[in-house]
Design a protein around this motif. Structure first.
Motif, mmCIF file in Angstrom:
data_model
loop_
_atom_site.group_PDB
_atom_site.id
_atom_site.type_symbol
_atom_site.label_atom_id
_atom_site.label_comp_id
_atom_site.label_asym_id
_atom_site.label_seq_id
_atom_site.Cartn_x
_atom_site.Cartn_y
_atom_site.Cartn_z
ATOM 1 N N ILE A 169 0.838 -1.204 0.000
ATOM 2 C CA ILE A 169 0.000 0.000 0.000
ATOM 3 C C ILE A 169 0.871 1.250 0.000
ATOM 4 N N THR A 170 0.595 2.136 -0.954
ATOM 5 C CA THR A 170 1.330 3.392 -1.029
ATOM 6 C C THR A 170 0.371 4.560 -1.168
ATOM 7 N N PHE A 171 0.797 5.697 -0.664
ATOM 8 C CA PHE A 171 0.069 6.949 -0.803
ATOM 9 C C PHE A 171 0.916 7.891 -1.648
ATOM 10 N N CYS A 172 0.247 8.751 -2.418
ATOM 11 C CA CYS A 172 0.942 9.766 -3.202
ATOM 12 C C CYS A 172 0.669 11.134 -2.592
ATOM 13 N N ASP A 173 1.722 11.895 -2.370
ATOM 14 C CA ASP A 173 1.600 13.245 -1.806
ATOM 15 C C ASP A 173 2.063 14.284 -2.816
ATOM 16 N N HIS A 174 1.390 15.423 -2.827
ATOM 17 C CA HIS A 174 1.891 16.609 -3.523
ATOM 18 C C HIS A 174 1.234 17.814 -2.875
ATOM 19 N N GLY A 175 2.062 18.758 -2.472
ATOM 20 C CA GLY A 175 1.527 19.909 -1.747
ATOM 21 C C GLY A 175 0.851 19.449 -0.465
ATOM 22 N N ASP A 176 -0.369 19.946 -0.237
ATOM 23 C CA ASP A 176 -1.109 19.560 0.971
ATOM 24 C C ASP A 176 -2.086 18.415 0.700
ATOM 25 N N PHE A 177 -1.914 17.729 -0.417
ATOM 26 C CA PHE A 177 -2.854 16.688 -0.820
ATOM 27 C C PHE A 177 -2.214 15.310 -0.751
ATOM 28 N N THR A 178 -2.985 14.340 -0.299
ATOM 29 C CA THR A 178 -2.523 12.957 -0.297
ATOM 30 C C THR A 178 -3.644 12.051 -0.765
ATOM 31 N N ASP A 179 -3.268 10.948 -1.414
ATOM 32 C CA ASP A 179 -4.281 10.042 -1.959
ATOM 33 C C ASP A 179 -3.719 8.635 -2.022
ATOM 34 N N LEU A 180 -4.562 7.667 -1.782
ATOM 35 C CA LEU A 180 -4.192 6.272 -1.973
ATOM 36 C C LEU A 180 -3.826 6.074 -3.438
ATOM 37 N N CYS A 181 -2.649 5.514 -3.709
ATOM 38 C CA CYS A 181 -2.220 5.385 -5.108
ATOM 39 C C CYS A 181 -1.050 4.423 -5.208
ATOM 40 N N ARG A 182 -1.017 3.632 -6.294
ATOM 41 C CA ARG A 182 0.074 2.671 -6.445
ATOM 42 C C ARG A 182 1.227 3.204 -7.280
ATOM 43 N N GLY A 183 1.087 4.407 -7.829
ATOM 44 C CA GLY A 183 2.239 5.004 -8.499
ATOM 45 C C GLY A 183 2.085 5.214 -9.991
ATOM 46 N N GLY A 184 3.131 5.795 -10.534
ATOM 47 C CA GLY A 184 3.148 6.153 -11.944
ATOM 48 C C GLY A 184 2.782 7.605 -12.146
ATOM 49 N N HIS A 185 3.672 8.516 -11.716
ATOM 50 C CA HIS A 185 3.385 9.951 -11.771
ATOM 51 C C HIS A 185 4.494 10.712 -12.485
#
Length: 255
Positions: A169-185
């Motif tokens: 399980i991974t989360f993606c962060d950018h700025g003040d936002f976070t979301d459940l995400c498996r990647g590829g950004h």
């Protein structure tokens, strides 16, 4: 040292821990500026992900299908972030890339999201994009992830996490936002130079009509403003062609 094999069969050696963007830079500065995603042994990774073992590596730019997929998936995160600025109680579900752009399915609760909201969300989206916040992945235990979304009172994310393996399980962060995400950004939000919300539609959670109907927000984004202009012009021409064809088929008019 590790061996990196490229799509053309060439093999180069690098220090363990080298990142895809560093590999790109070793090839050319131009490629390093344009690489936005990568695939290692068939798995999409970030351009900042360290490579620690021998791997087959493909570098993606905007001109590749996988590059667009990473670009649009990243844009879906920014769209969700922008929408939450106006609808902080909304519940996020999933936001994948599609053939032309991306969408995010959102439960707005008792509130309505309409085409009257498009412009202000697009403006907020671009404001957030210009912050050039990096997309970063972090691992989270299943227990911690469930606890996070239970506190957020988001049953959709909880349901998704319950089906995942602990340790994956991974989360993606950018700025003040976070979301459940498996990647590829893409590396950072600043690469997104234009966005257009194209439509909204109803969509049942997980495609099951027994579940709650969500609002699916469709959009498309580009690394150059002119590409959005060209896209919208093509869509308008397509509409005109369809209109002429339909009119002829219905014998409403002829050319």
């Amino acid at each position: 040292m590790i061996k990196v094999t490229f799509p053309d069969g060439n093999v180069k050696e690098y220090e363990a821990g080298v990142t895809p963007v560093e590999v790109a830079k070793s090839i050319s500065e131009g490629l390093a500026r344009n690489v936005i995603s990568a695939t290692a042994d068939g798995t999409t990774i970030e351009v900042t992900t360290p490579l620690t073992t021998d791997t087959t590596l493909t570098l993606h730019t905007w001109d590749s299908e996988e590059g667009k997929k990473a670009f649009w998936h990243s844009s879906a995160h920014v769209l969700a972030q922008a929408i939450l600025r106006f609808y902080p109680q909304a519940k996020l579900t999933i936001g994948p890339a599609i053939e032309n752009g991306f969408y995010y399915d959102i439960d707005f609760g008792g509130e309505k999201f309409t085409d009257a909201d498009f412009k202000r969300v697009e403006d907020k989206f671009m404001e957030l994009a210009r912050e050039k916040n990096a997309f970063t992945l972090r691992e989270m235990s299943k227990e911690a992830a469930l606890d996070y979304y239970r506190k957020e009172e988001n049953p959709y994310k909880v349901e998704l996490i319950e089906a995942l393996e602990d340790g994956s399980i991974t989360f993606c962060d950018h700025g003040d936002f976070t979301d459940l995400c498996r990647g590829g950004h893409i590396p950072h939000t600043g690469l997104i130079k234009a966005v257009k919300i194209t439509s909204i539609a109803g969509a049942y959670w997980r495609g099951d009509e027994k579940n709650k109907q969500l609002t699916r927000v469709y959009a498309i984004s580009f690394p150059q403003a002119k590409l959005l202009t060209e896209y919208l012009e093509r869509m308008e021409e397509a509409k005109k062609r369809d209109h002429r064809k339909l009119g002829k088929e219905l014998e409403l008019f002829t050319f």
